[in-house]
Scaffold this active site. Structure first.
Site, mmCIF file in Angstrom:
data_model
loop_
_atom_site.group_PDB
_atom_site.id
_atom_site.type_symbol
_atom_site.label_atom_id
_atom_site.label_comp_id
_atom_site.label_asym_id
_atom_site.label_seq_id
_atom_site.Cartn_x
_atom_site.Cartn_y
_atom_site.Cartn_z
ATOM 1 N N LYS A 96 -5.523 9.103 1.281
ATOM 2 C CA LYS A 96 -5.098 7.458 0.872
ATOM 3 C C LYS A 96 -5.038 7.861 -0.681
ATOM 4 O O LYS A 96 -6.053 8.491 -1.291
ATOM 5 C CB LYS A 96 -5.538 6.448 1.533
ATOM 6 C CG LYS A 96 -4.822 5.255 1.575
ATOM 7 C CD LYS A 96 -4.039 5.258 2.649
ATOM 8 C CE LYS A 96 -3.127 4.289 2.883
ATOM 9 N NZ LYS A 96 -2.354 3.942 3.874
HETATM 10 P P1 NAD Z 1 4.425 -4.433 1.601
HETATM 11 O O1 NAD Z 1 3.870 -4.207 0.193
HETATM 12 O O2 NAD Z 1 5.682 -3.713 1.868
HETATM 13 O O3 NAD Z 1 4.250 -5.933 2.241
HETATM 14 C C1 NAD Z 1 3.153 -6.613 2.553
HETATM 15 C C2 NAD Z 1 3.397 -7.765 2.652
HETATM 16 O O4 NAD Z 1 2.012 -8.616 2.862
HETATM 17 C C3 NAD Z 1 4.249 -8.681 1.877
HETATM 18 O O5 NAD Z 1 5.190 -9.656 2.417
HETATM 19 C C4 NAD Z 1 3.315 -9.396 0.843
HETATM 20 O O6 NAD Z 1 3.697 -10.830 0.522
HETATM 21 C C5 NAD Z 1 2.351 -9.809 2.070
HETATM 22 N N1 NAD Z 1 0.966 -10.431 1.680
HETATM 23 C C6 NAD Z 1 0.251 -9.799 0.713
HETATM 24 N N2 NAD Z 1 -0.745 -10.374 0.367
HETATM 25 C C7 NAD Z 1 -0.686 -11.369 1.387
HETATM 26 C C8 NAD Z 1 -1.694 -12.612 1.780
HETATM 27 N N3 NAD Z 1 -2.812 -12.677 0.980
HETATM 28 N N4 NAD Z 1 -1.439 -13.319 2.781
HETATM 29 C C9 NAD Z 1 -0.036 -13.029 3.370
HETATM 30 N N5 NAD Z 1 0.759 -11.939 3.370
HETATM 31 C C10 NAD Z 1 0.333 -11.302 2.124
HETATM 32 O O7 NAD Z 1 3.480 -3.509 2.354
HETATM 33 P P2 NAD Z 1 3.452 -2.730 3.876
HETATM 34 O O8 NAD Z 1 4.187 -1.174 3.525
HETATM 35 O O9 NAD Z 1 4.521 -3.593 4.819
HETATM 36 O O10 NAD Z 1 2.175 -2.692 4.376
HETATM 37 C C11 NAD Z 1 1.220 -3.651 5.027
HETATM 38 C C12 NAD Z 1 0.353 -3.251 5.949
HETATM 39 O O11 NAD Z 1 0.569 -2.173 6.785
HETATM 40 C C13 NAD Z 1 -0.776 -2.565 4.975
HETATM 41 O O12 NAD Z 1 -2.013 -2.876 5.517
HETATM 42 C C14 NAD Z 1 -0.427 -0.995 4.923
HETATM 43 O O13 NAD Z 1 -1.661 -0.285 4.793
HETATM 44 C C15 NAD Z 1 -0.144 -1.043 6.624
HETATM 45 N N6 NAD Z 1 0.730 0.268 7.011
HETATM 46 C C16 NAD Z 1 1.889 0.487 6.304
HETATM 47 C C17 NAD Z 1 2.574 1.596 6.823
HETATM 48 C C18 NAD Z 1 4.081 1.791 6.048
HETATM 49 O O14 NAD Z 1 4.848 2.576 6.507
HETATM 50 N N7 NAD Z 1 4.546 0.965 5.121
HETATM 51 C C19 NAD Z 1 2.216 2.525 7.789
HETATM 52 C C20 NAD Z 1 0.963 2.076 8.283
HETATM 53 C C21 NAD Z 1 0.274 0.768 8.016
#
Ligand code: NAD
Length: 429
Positions: free
Chosen positions: A118
């Site tokens: 990561k």
């Molecule tokens: P992203 O940056 O695209 O979206 C994050 C979202 O969370 C946004 O809508 C943001 O406004 C919201 N957010 C941020 N702070 C917040 C809060 N305090 N309360 C409510 N909402 C809040 O990120 P993502 O890629 O969608 O990732 C989200 C989660 O999924 C993370 O934990 C990441 O590690 C996990 N994840 C992502 C992937 C991927 O392929 N992108 C894969 C596995 C896991």
């Protein structure tokens, strides 16, 4: 035992829940179940390599700001390191280390030949211009040039990063080594070797696991009431696919606030609204405003935290009304809250299974890149479906054989395969 370099607490907040301590606790629990040797547990409790680089960046006003960038490589016993790059103000070395460890178990659980890694930089990407973000990403990549590569460590998008940052990383790496190297990152744009289906992959995986869990309870997605925290890459894709499958997505939130509709939100319209409003959904017509705190405790069938860690804690766990919690984010439920949910019979679909769709299609992207043969979206989605359902079935089988929770079952499979690989490869020298 975690090495001392990772030991000091980096957060001053008394409410701070250390993600690395949590990750190690789950590892210990799985190791107890598997009766692993202490030596293996000690090896697996520590990342193999921790890199922190200094990133000096010229801001648009001419000032130079210096920031720290991390990359943690947990374990490469099964193959090259793999893991996302996160841009978020709460990034710490301990958080990145915990997420790298989760990636190891996730890849192993899904049967993907990768190890966990990561990366992250503690910035709020919204506070930087596109030009500044490009300079940050390129300098970060350049500082890591000897530590990444298609056979070594393959970054991907995570919170705060997207295909755009992956294109900058791929270009910077390629320019430095003198030729195009598409395989150095996944989650790239299609124009430079990205895979069809990658953008929706994590959300699609979430939908598949929720659908399978409901089916095991004799239910279907149709009419199921879902609340989703986070409307970024993962949350918005999961929302759209669940909506298309007939579920009622009754609430969605972002860091700026949320919206609620008892009859179900029009998700395609919500996505279009967010795209026009710098990803904010506040003020979406025909919906009421709702806070993040309220969303988590709504009466619904399925709650999908798809934003940050530590959202369901001892403070709000007693007020959770959902019957199923699908961990689309990494570690959104704390260890203590998880115990309370299990005691109440609330089903928790664990992160290392539920959000594995992204790394599965990253793997498929890498395979396509290495073979120079690119698949249509239908084939990508079919392979994703097969791997997700297979991992879910294996984990459910493990819950029955060992009489343990689904989280512990997923961990015993993930950790057990890695431990077996250690035993088979032996310890060098
Ligand atoms: P992203 O940056 O695209 O979206 C994050 C979202 O969370 C946004 O809508 C943001 O406004 C919201 N957010 C941020 N702070 C917040 C809060 N305090 N309360 C409510 N909402 C809040 O990120 P993502 O890629 O969608 O990732 C989200 C989660 O999924 C993370 O934990 C990441 O590690 C996990 N994840 C992502 C992937 C991927 O392929 N992108 C894969 C596995 C896991």
């Amino acid at each position: 035992m975690v090495l001392t370099s990772l030991s000091p607490q980096e957060s001053p907040s008394p409410a701070y829940i250390c993600p690395l301590d949590q990750a190690c606790s789950y590892l210990e629990e799985a190791a107890r179940e598997l009766k692993l040797d202490r030596s293996i547990i000690d090896i697996l409790s520590n990342p193999r390599k921790v890199v922190t680089v200094s990133i000096p960046v010229k801001r648009d006003d001419g000032e130079v700001q210096v920031m720290a960038g991390h990359r943690v490589q947990h374990c490469d016993i099964l193959g090259p390191y793999k893991g996302g790059i996160r841009y978020h103000p709460a990034v710490t070395l301990r958080e990145v280390s915990a997420l790298a460890m989760l990636m190891t178990w996730k890849c192993s659980l899904l049967g993907i030949p990768y190890g966990g890694a990561k990366g992250g930089i503690a910035i709020d990407p919204k506070s930087y211009s596109i030009g500044e973000l490009e300079r940050i990403t390129r300098r970060y990549t350049s500082e890591l040039i000897k530590d990444i590569g298609p056979a070594v460590d393959i970054p991907a998008p995570d919170m705060g990063t997207s295909a755009r940052e992956m294109a900058w990383m791929m270009d910077t790496y390629s320019v430095n080594v003198g030729h195009a190297v598409p395989g150095v990152v996944t989650g790239k744009p299609l124009s430079i070797g990205g895979s069809r289906g990658r953008e929706m992959a994590t959300g699609r995986g979430v939908m598949i696991i929720v659908r399978e869990a409901l089916a095991d309870l004799g239910k279907s997605l149709v009419g199921t009431r879902v609340a989703i925290q986070g409307f970024g890459n993962v949350g918005s894709a999961a929302a759209l696919l669940l909506h298309q499958a007939g579920a009622k997505v009754i609430a969605v939130s972002t860091g700026m606030g949320g919206v609620f509709s008892d009859v179900g939100l029009d998700i395609p319209a919500l996505k279009a609204y967010a795209a026009q409003n710098r990803m904010s959904i506040v003020g979406f017509p025909q919906a009421a405003a709702i806070s993040n705190t309220e969303l988590l405790t709504l009466a619904c069938d399925v709650l999908i935290p798809a934003a940050l860690e530590n959202q369901i804690t001892e403070d709000n766990v007693d007020r959770i009304q959902a019957r199923i919690i699908a961990e689309a984010a990494n570690s959104p439920v704390t260890l203590q809250a998880n115990q309370a949910l299990e005691a109440r019979g609330i089903m928790v679909l664990p992160d290392i299974l539920t959000n594995a769709g992204g790394v599965v299609v990253s793997y498929l992207e890498w395979v396509q890149g290495l073979s120079y043969v690119f698949w249509d979206e239908e084939r990508v989605n079919r392979e994703l479906e097969n791997l997700m359902v297979q991992a879910y079935r294996q984990a459910i089988q493990q819950t029955k054989v060992r009489q343990i929770s689904l989280r512990l079952a997923a961990y015993t499979l993930g950790v057990g395969r890695v431990a077996q690989a250690f035993t088979d490869r032996g310890l060098y020298p």
